[in-house]
Design a protein around this motif. Structure first.
Motif, PDB file in Angstrom:
ATOM      1  N   ASN A 234      -6.698   2.885  -5.074  1.00  0.00           N
ATOM      2  CA  ASN A 234      -6.689   3.926  -3.707  1.00  0.00           C
ATOM      3  C   ASN A 234      -6.297   2.953  -2.923  1.00  0.00           C
ATOM      4  O   ASN A 234      -7.367   2.548  -2.012  1.00  0.00           O
ATOM      5  CB  ASN A 234      -8.461   4.107  -4.299  1.00  0.00           C
ATOM      6  CG  ASN A 234      -9.348   5.105  -4.871  1.00  0.00           C
ATOM      7  OD1 ASN A 234      -9.062   5.610  -5.658  1.00  0.00           O
ATOM      8  ND2 ASN A 234      -9.437   3.605  -6.060  1.00  0.00           N
ATOM      9  N   GLY A 235      -5.546   3.586  -2.540  1.00  0.00           N
ATOM     10  CA  GLY A 235      -4.644   2.837  -0.921  1.00  0.00           C
ATOM     11  C   GLY A 235      -4.366   3.779  -0.131  1.00  0.00           C
ATOM     12  O   GLY A 235      -5.879   5.210  -0.127  1.00  0.00           O
TER      13      GLY A 235
ATOM     14  N   ILE B 172      -9.149   0.346   2.126  1.00  0.00           N
ATOM     15  CA  ILE B 172      -8.364   0.057   1.670  1.00  0.00           C
ATOM     16  C   ILE B 172      -7.597  -1.398   1.973  1.00  0.00           C
ATOM     17  O   ILE B 172      -7.742  -2.416   0.438  1.00  0.00           O
ATOM     18  CB  ILE B 172      -7.269   1.105   1.924  1.00  0.00           C
ATOM     19  CG1 ILE B 172      -7.118   2.112   1.388  1.00  0.00           C
ATOM     20  CG2 ILE B 172      -5.942   0.467   1.301  1.00  0.00           C
ATOM     21  CD1 ILE B 172      -6.320   3.689   2.015  1.00  0.00           C
ATOM     22  N   CYS B 173      -7.554  -2.313   3.314  1.00  0.00           N
ATOM     23  CA  CYS B 173      -8.121  -3.305   3.313  1.00  0.00           C
ATOM     24  C   CYS B 173      -8.943  -4.539   3.126  1.00  0.00           C
ATOM     25  O   CYS B 173      -8.563  -5.629   2.624  1.00  0.00           O
ATOM     26  CB  CYS B 173      -7.450  -4.530   4.446  1.00  0.00           C
ATOM     27  SG  CYS B 173      -6.302  -2.680   5.126  1.00  0.00           S
TER      28      CYS B 173
ATOM     29  N   PRO C 213     -13.485   3.123  -0.863  1.00  0.00           N
ATOM     30  CA  PRO C 213     -12.568   3.453  -1.084  1.00  0.00           C
ATOM     31  C   PRO C 213     -12.687   3.666  -2.807  1.00  0.00           C
ATOM     32  O   PRO C 213     -11.197   4.537  -3.217  1.00  0.00           O
ATOM     33  CB  PRO C 213     -10.983   3.123  -0.231  1.00  0.00           C
ATOM     34  CG  PRO C 213     -11.616   1.752  -0.417  1.00  0.00           C
ATOM     35  CD  PRO C 213     -13.251   1.543  -0.582  1.00  0.00           C
TER      36      PRO C 213
ATOM     37  N   GLU D   4     -11.487   2.034  -9.380  1.00  0.00           N
ATOM     38  CA  GLU D   4     -11.208   0.727  -8.998  1.00  0.00           C
ATOM     39  C   GLU D   4     -10.507   0.193 -10.658  1.00  0.00           C
ATOM     40  O   GLU D   4     -11.105  -0.046 -11.828  1.00  0.00           O
ATOM     41  CB  GLU D   4     -11.796   0.039  -8.290  1.00  0.00           C
ATOM     42  CG  GLU D   4     -11.242  -0.959  -7.340  1.00  0.00           C
ATOM     43  CD  GLU D   4     -10.261  -0.092  -6.844  1.00  0.00           C
ATOM     44  OE1 GLU D   4      -9.104  -0.298  -7.538  1.00  0.00           O
ATOM     45  OE2 GLU D   4     -10.331  -0.019  -5.772  1.00  0.00           O
TER      46      GLU D   4
ATOM     47  N   ILE E  15       0.901  -1.293   0.629  1.00  0.00           N
ATOM     48  CA  ILE E  15      -0.067   0.230   0.166  1.00  0.00           C
ATOM     49  C   ILE E  15       1.176   1.157   0.012  1.00  0.00           C
ATOM     50  O   ILE E  15       1.742   1.360   1.451  1.00  0.00           O
ATOM     51  CB  ILE E  15      -0.940  -0.231   1.153  1.00  0.00           C
ATOM     52  CG1 ILE E  15      -1.825  -1.106   0.837  1.00  0.00           C
ATOM     53  CG2 ILE E  15      -1.632   1.136   0.932  1.00  0.00           C
ATOM     54  CD1 ILE E  15      -2.578  -1.194   2.432  1.00  0.00           C
TER      55      ILE E  15
ATOM     56  N   SER F 148      -1.386   3.797  -4.317  1.00  0.00           N
ATOM     57  CA  SER F 148      -2.231   2.795  -4.483  1.00  0.00           C
ATOM     58  C   SER F 148      -2.005   1.583  -3.706  1.00  0.00           C
ATOM     59  O   SER F 148      -1.342   1.500  -2.760  1.00  0.00           O
ATOM     60  CB  SER F 148      -2.193   2.614  -6.246  1.00  0.00           C
ATOM     61  OG  SER F 148      -0.747   2.326  -6.603  1.00  0.00           O
ATOM     62  N   GLY F 149      -2.273   0.313  -4.264  1.00  0.00           N
ATOM     63  CA  GLY F 149      -2.452  -0.702  -3.193  1.00  0.00           C
ATOM     64  C   GLY F 149      -2.191  -1.812  -4.235  1.00  0.00           C
ATOM     65  O   GLY F 149      -2.530  -1.816  -5.619  1.00  0.00           O
TER      66      GLY F 149
ATOM     67  N   THR G 250     -10.987   4.012   7.285  1.00  0.00           N
ATOM     68  CA  THR G 250     -10.460   4.747   5.420  1.00  0.00           C
ATOM     69  C   THR G 250      -9.396   3.134   5.197  1.00  0.00           C
ATOM     70  O   THR G 250      -9.298   2.761   4.592  1.00  0.00           O
ATOM     71  CB  THR G 250      -9.403   5.952   5.390  1.00  0.00           C
ATOM     72  OG1 THR G 250     -10.925   6.833   5.844  1.00  0.00           O
ATOM     73  CG2 THR G 250      -9.461   6.032   4.039  1.00  0.00           C
TER      74      THR G 250
ATOM     75  N   SER H  45     -10.677  -4.097  -0.007  1.00  0.00           N
ATOM     76  CA  SER H  45     -10.410  -3.845  -1.333  1.00  0.00           C
ATOM     77  C   SER H  45      -9.068  -4.853  -1.648  1.00  0.00           C
ATOM     78  O   SER H  45      -9.783  -5.603  -2.724  1.00  0.00           O
ATOM     79  CB  SER H  45     -10.016  -3.043  -1.876  1.00  0.00           C
ATOM     80  OG  SER H  45     -10.818  -1.551  -1.820  1.00  0.00           O
TER      81      SER H  45
END
Length: 516
Positions: free
Chosen positions: A307-308, A394-395, A356, A361, A267, A270-271, A390, A397
């Motif tokens: 989106n990270g 992200i996690c 996020p 995406e 991350i 982005s990630g 948030t 995702s």
């Protein structure tokens, strides 16, 4: 000569990211002996546009190499070469002199979403393109960007002599030679992974000729730096520049995730989740994952999310209002303060879910029309809840990417890298949501070291990328907390249903925003 023999050989790995560049000098043992970094802006002149100035990026690259080379004068080291790592999916039309006709469209640019929407109506063609390229149909890929340029800026398209990316632009400026590596080419959506060359049918679809594309070379390919560039950066004349690969695939090399079953989790802006494979691998159930080349006989299968850390930065600036000047006066890192506030909130953020997808995406949905949201807001929620939600969103995702990657084999361990590794809380959240052990390596600058490894391979000092498995050591291990698992399983299920059930609403709100 005797004195030179006593000097420790180093390669400089240059990691060109979305908003900044690092140059780090490494020994073959993976020791960082000197480094420098610089930053540049991401330009967003219109909704869904995300551009950068390639000239500004190149000036930053020269600056950090220059500073790192100068720092080596005070070390017992001998510089052997420079190797490159760049972000994926960039595109700029070039003129006859390989100079850009436009700002560089980055991976985050989704202006071609309408192009993708039309293309997806032909499911057979989309699947065919995916099976040949390993790239799902999406606005991040240069294929869609080129079609957009042809339809919306025909005057630039007509003047475009060559199709450029950040990698070939930088390499040409450094060496005078215009080529692209297999890794960067494989992230374009126009590269046939079985033939390991440009796909003529897809090029024809995009409206460009093979002559417009840079010749494709190995990721360990090198060429001498030009005398002018060498002088500006204080490099020895004739020093080899290794073209390298893309940052996403080099992370695995840099953190030692080079064996079957080893994954990297990153991350940054982005990630992504990634795993190495011995051949190109595609998703049999859909087009949830991508597959890109690393070196000639090694591929990386995975999925990247748009989106990270950029979303946490948005929370920092727009929700918390932790401005740089304010924090500097207090001598406090804003992210440390945010992590402290989030740590006081229970896992699950009291039922607050952050979607996020602020910039659409990528994996596993590949939908540029997705948008962000806070779901479940109630009067008891405050800034601390938003911060933690948030991190968790992200996690979530990344966990959706993990669901797809499990079809490619068993997970042995997951090694982490990127700016989020500075937060114990965020690492623990990811371990809990993935329900997997995470290993924090002692080298967190994965892509820069990965690039340097390709340099050592090019010079014969290393045999293969697998030589790094014994160089990177475990700094800390994070184990999933069983008490948090039930909470995250329940909320992750809701998270997935929100994506699935609001497709029309996402499309409608995106259309509305585009007409503002």
């Amino acid at each position: 000569m005797v004195q030179d023999a006593l000097l420790q050989e180093v390669w400089i790995g240059v990691d060109v990211g979305t908003t900044g560049v690092r140059a780090i000098a490494y020994t073959a043992e993976g020791i960082n002996v000197a480094s420098s970094e610089a930053f540049y802006p991401l330009l967003t002149p219109h909704p869904n546009w995300a551009e950068e100035s390639p000239l500004q990026i190149y000036e930053a690259i020269e600056a950090v190499i220059h500073k790192t080379v100068d720092a080596l004068h005070y070390k017992n080291c001998k510089l052997i070469g420079v190797a490159l790592s760049t972000v994926m999916h960039s595109f700029a039309g070039l003129d006859k002199d390989h100079e850009p006709l436009m700002d560089l469209q980055t991976w985050a640019d989704s202006r071609s979403a309408d192009i993708v929407r039309e293309l997806k109506k032909d499911a057979i063609r989309c699947r065919n393109f995916y099976e040949r390229t390993g790239c799902p149909i999406h606005a991040c890929y240069p294929l869609a960007k080129i079609v957009w340029l042809k339809q919306n800026q025909p005057e630039i398209f007509e003047r475009m002599k060559y199709v450029g990316s950040l990698k070939d632009y930088i390499f040409e400026k450094l060496t005078g030679q215009w080529v692209i590596d297999h890794s960067a080419a494989s992230t374009s959506g126009m590269y046939n992974e079985k033939e390991m060359d440009w796909d003529d049918e897809i090029l024809q679809f995009a409206g460009v000729s093979r002559e417009a594309m840079p010749p494709v070379v190995s990721t360990t390919y090198s060429h001498a730096v030009t005398n002018a560039a060498a002088k500006r950066m204080h490099l020895p004349q004739g020093l080899p520049i290794v073209i390298g690969a893309t940052d996403g695939v080099l992370v695995n090399v840099g953190i030692g995730a080079v064996e079957p079953g080893q994954l990297s989790a990153t991350i940054g802006t982005s990630g992504a989740l990634r795993m190495l494979t011995g051949k190109p691998m595609i998703d049999s159930k859909g087009m949830r994952t991508w597959c890109y080349n690393l070196v000639d006989d090694v591929w990386v299968s995975g999925g990247a999310i748009n989106n990270g850390g950029m979303i946490l930065r948005w929370v920092r600036d727009k929700i918390c209002h932790y401005s740089g000047a304010q924090m500097e006066n207090l001598d406090v890192d804003p992210y440390d303060l945010m992590t402290m506030k989030a740590s006081h909130v229970a896992p699950g953020s009291d039922g607050l879910i952050m979607m996020p997808a602020f910039t659409g995406e990528r994996a596993p949905y590949w939908n540029s029309e997705l948008r962000g949201m806070l779901f479940g807001l109630s009067l008891n929620h405050g800034r601390s809840h938003i911060i933690r939600a948030t991190m968790e969103g992200i996690c979530y995702s990344l966990n959706s990417v993990m669901d797809a990657l499990k079809d490619f084999g068993n997970v042995r361990d997951i090694r982490v890298s990127g700016s989020f590794t500075k937060s114990d809380l965020w690492l623990q959240i990811l371990s809990d949501i993935l329900n997997e052990q995470l290993i924090l390596p002692d080298n967190s600058e994965g892509a820069a070291f990965g690039a340097a490894v390709l340099g050592f391979i090019s010079s014969g000092r290393m045999k293969s990328i697998r030589d790094t498995k014994d160089l990177v050591h475990t700094k800390k291990i994070y184990m999933p907390n069983p008490e948090n698992r039930k909470t995250y399983e329940e909320l992750y299920a809701i998270f997935g249903r929100l994506y699935k059930n609001l497709q029309q609403e996402f499309s409608d709100i995106t259309a509305y925003q585009n007409n503002i």
